[in-house]
Design an enzyme around this catalytic site. Structure first.
Site, PDB file in Angstrom:
ATOM      1  N   LYS A  78      71.254 115.567 -80.923  1.00  0.00           N
ATOM      2  CA  LYS A  78      70.181 116.293 -81.618  1.00  0.00           C
ATOM      3  C   LYS A  78      68.827 115.808 -81.118  1.00  0.00           C
ATOM      4  CE  LYS A  78      68.813 117.529 -86.374  1.00  0.00           C
ATOM      5  NZ  LYS A  78      69.149 117.373 -87.810  1.00  0.00           N
ATOM      6  N   SER A 153      69.647 121.581 -90.408  1.00  0.00           N
ATOM      7  CA  SER A 153      68.819 121.594 -89.226  1.00  0.00           C
ATOM      8  C   SER A 153      69.557 121.282 -87.932  1.00  0.00           C
ATOM      9  CB  SER A 153      67.672 120.609 -89.397  1.00  0.00           C
ATOM     10  OG  SER A 153      68.159 119.278 -89.453  1.00  0.00           O
ATOM     11  N   SER A 177      72.004 118.686 -93.396  1.00  0.00           N
ATOM     12  CA  SER A 177      71.713 119.170 -92.042  1.00  0.00           C
ATOM     13  C   SER A 177      72.832 119.003 -91.032  1.00  0.00           C
ATOM     14  CB  SER A 177      70.451 118.488 -91.498  1.00  0.00           C
ATOM     15  OG  SER A 177      69.311 119.046 -92.096  1.00  0.00           O
TER      16      SER A 177
END
Lengths: 485, 92
Positions: A78, A153, A177
């Protein structure tokens, strides 16, 4: 050989038995990314050259017989995890050109494993969102339906895994997330107990909630990855000194007699009928294996969205004050004074949702409002924790839906209207507020073929049991991979 | 939430908003605060010293010295000159 359906542990066996090389694996995923990622936009930065170099190095280690669990395994990271010398943008104009001078602790750990990094996966700007549509650089699409969001996210990480653009991925989970995008993209995502994994070098959103975790094709793989990431780190004062057991040790053990709590607040009318039916079907399967289903209640979750957003935004308003355009980050060309440059830089660098959360955080912390908002939210946090503790006095795990709906359209109200967006986090944020470990794994598909996820929540530092419980379900469930266009 | 409050929060947040952005934020922040306001229904007290169980003070480590990053690497992401960050003149 279709590498996109291979589990991490299957890749390990194939690599160690020399049935496939680390280079072949890396090239296979790089080829998939090149062919399709223009459509799905999972990655902000791809690191093909580095991946092939790392694969070559990994192969030498494999050949020498010194491979460990993640040696040669191609993964996505990420893009809020600092990677030394590699662009780390947080999907924000603010960090468009930011190249970290150091690695996050988890990157040091993954590099020590000689893993292979395929690239930096997209996310909502500064991890603030549930759709990955606030990413400035890559608005990721759901591999099951390109009109739908991948969740967020960690939407880039989840979509990349579902689409076959990596073998596993690293995400971060502040309010769901990892678990929500895992549910929307039909993969497994695990958020460990708060403190299990170091946050050092992971760009902070809300420090008392943020936690790094893994996304993989099943819970066994999540356990394998988190075995390597967990443990105390002197760079992170909130990382735990609790011993780290082998998270996969309970896999295969009987769940007969286990008590599975089902809090009624997670099965009310807000949850879609198809999701409720899928999770209840999973519960019945557990019952047929000898587990006992226990109806219970967590009354204070009625206020959990408020408690979570007030605390998270308060922490975000403080954490994001470091972005001034002076030491790093976007520097505006406007403004004559120090103060003006900072204001212009922040106004140009941050997107709308990030600005809203800073405003809300400062509102909750400001004089005259602190007790009514932040103080109450912190009080509620203790109450919600206590209510979870009460359940765990008699039950082993909690089973809930991961989301109230399946993936929604990229222009839905849950993307464009913040109030809708926040309310959509109802099933995931309680776990962060209580600091508990949780895993989301696919348990069905809706009538349009979109994945449904269920969450298994555990006692603090009892990751072993949630992996055991998720795994026993996964063994009876057939995952349907998306058909890419 | 009115324009004055948004301007006050913008000042605290070190942000500028155009008039149009002020309008949008006033509407959206009002909706968000309306959602948050239901927390006022609950009668609960919070004492940060007695009730915060999130940080385990005995677990905090002693201070230790470690080498810093090289200056050139610290400066690599900022506008810099002669081993310093460049900022506008602050003192007349």
């Amino acid at each position: 050989m279709d590498i996109t359906t291979l589990k991490v542990r299957e890749m390990r066996s194939l690599l160690d038995e020399k049935k496939i090389s680390a280079k072949e694996l890396a090239e296979g995923f790089v080829s998939n990314i090149k062919a399709k990622d223009d459509t799905y936009k999972c990655y902000i930065t791809t690191t093909e050259e580095l991946a092939l170099e790392q694969a070559e190095k990994a192969q030498k280690i494999i050949d020498s017989g010194n491979a460990t669990a993640l040696t040669g395994i191609p993964m996505a990271i990420k893009d809020n995890v600092c990677t030394e010398g590699i662009l780390t943008t947080c999907a924000s104009k603010m960090l468009e050109n930011f190249i970290p001078p150091y690695n996050a602790t988890i990157m040091e750990k993954l590099n020590a494993e000689n893993f292979v990094m395929l690239g930096k996966a997209s996310l909502d700007e500064f991890a603030m969102g549930s759709s990955t549509q606030s990413s400035v650089f890559a608005k990721t699409k759901n591999p099951y339906n390109i009109e739908k969001v991948p969740g967020g996210s960690s939407g880039g990480s989840a979509a990349a895994l579902a689409a076959g653009f990596c073998a596993a991925a690293i995400g971060s989970d502040t309010g769901g997330s990892i678990r929500q995008p895992a549910a929307f993209c039909g993969v497994t995502g695990m958020k460990p107990t708060y403190g299990r994994v170091s946050r050092y070098g992971v760009v902070a959103f809300a420090s008392s909630f943020d936690q790094v975790g893994a996304l993989a094709l099943d819970s066994h793989d999540c356990g394998i990855i988190l075995n390597k990431l967990s443990g105390y780190d002197l760079h992170d004062g909130t990382s735990s000194k609790n011993p780290v057991p082998n998270f996969t040790d309970k896999i295969g053990k009987d769940i007969k007699g286990m008590k599975i709590a089902m809090p009624k607040e997670f099965y009310d009318d807000g949850v879609s009928k198809e999701i409720k039916a899928s999770v209840l079907q999973a519960a019945e399967l557990y019952k047929s294996m000898g587990a006992e289903l226990v109806e219970c209640s967590i009354p204070s979750v009625k206020y959990v969205i408020q408690a979570y957003y007030l605390i998270a935004c308060a922490e975000a308003s403080s954490n994001l004050s470091r972005f001034d355009g002076i030491r790093y980050g976007h520097r505006s060309t406007l403004g004559e004074t120090y103060e003006e440059i900072i204001k212009h830089s922040r106004s140009e660098g941050f997107g709308d949702e990030v600005k809203r959360r800073i405003l809300l955080g400062n509102y909750a912390l400001s004089s005259g409002y602190y007790d009514a908002y932040y103080g109450k939210a912190m009080g509620l946090r203790q109450l919600i924790k206590q209510e979870y503790n009460n359940i765990f006095e008699t039950c082993d795990v909690i089973l809930t839906p991961t989301t109230e709906t399946t993936a929604y359209n990229c222009d839905a109200k849950a993307v464009t209207d913040p109030v809708h967006m926040y309310q959509g986090d109802m099933c995931t944020v309680p776990v962060n507020v209580a600091g508990l470990p949780a895993i989301s794994t696919p348990c069905g598909y809706d009538s349009t073929g979109l994945p449904i996820g269920m969450s298994v929540v555990g006692k603090p530092f009892d990751e072993q049991t949630i992996i055991q419980v998720a795994d026993v379900f996964e063994k009876s469930f057939t995952r349907i991979a998306p058909k890419l266009i | 939430m009115d324009h004055e409050m948004i301007k006050y929060l913008a000042e605290l947040s070190k942000l500028y908003f155009t008039d149009e952005e002020l309008d949008d934020n006033a509407i959206q922040m009002t909706n968000i605060v309306n959602l948050m306001d239901s927390i006022k229904e609950i009668d609960i007290e919070y004492n940060p010293l007695a009730d915060n169980h999130n940080v385990y003070l005995p677990d905090l480590r002693e201070d230790q010295n470690f080498p810093s990053l090289e200056t050139s690497r610290v400066l690599q992401n900022g506008m810099n000159s002669n081993n310093c960050f460049v900022v506008p003149k602050v003192v007349e």
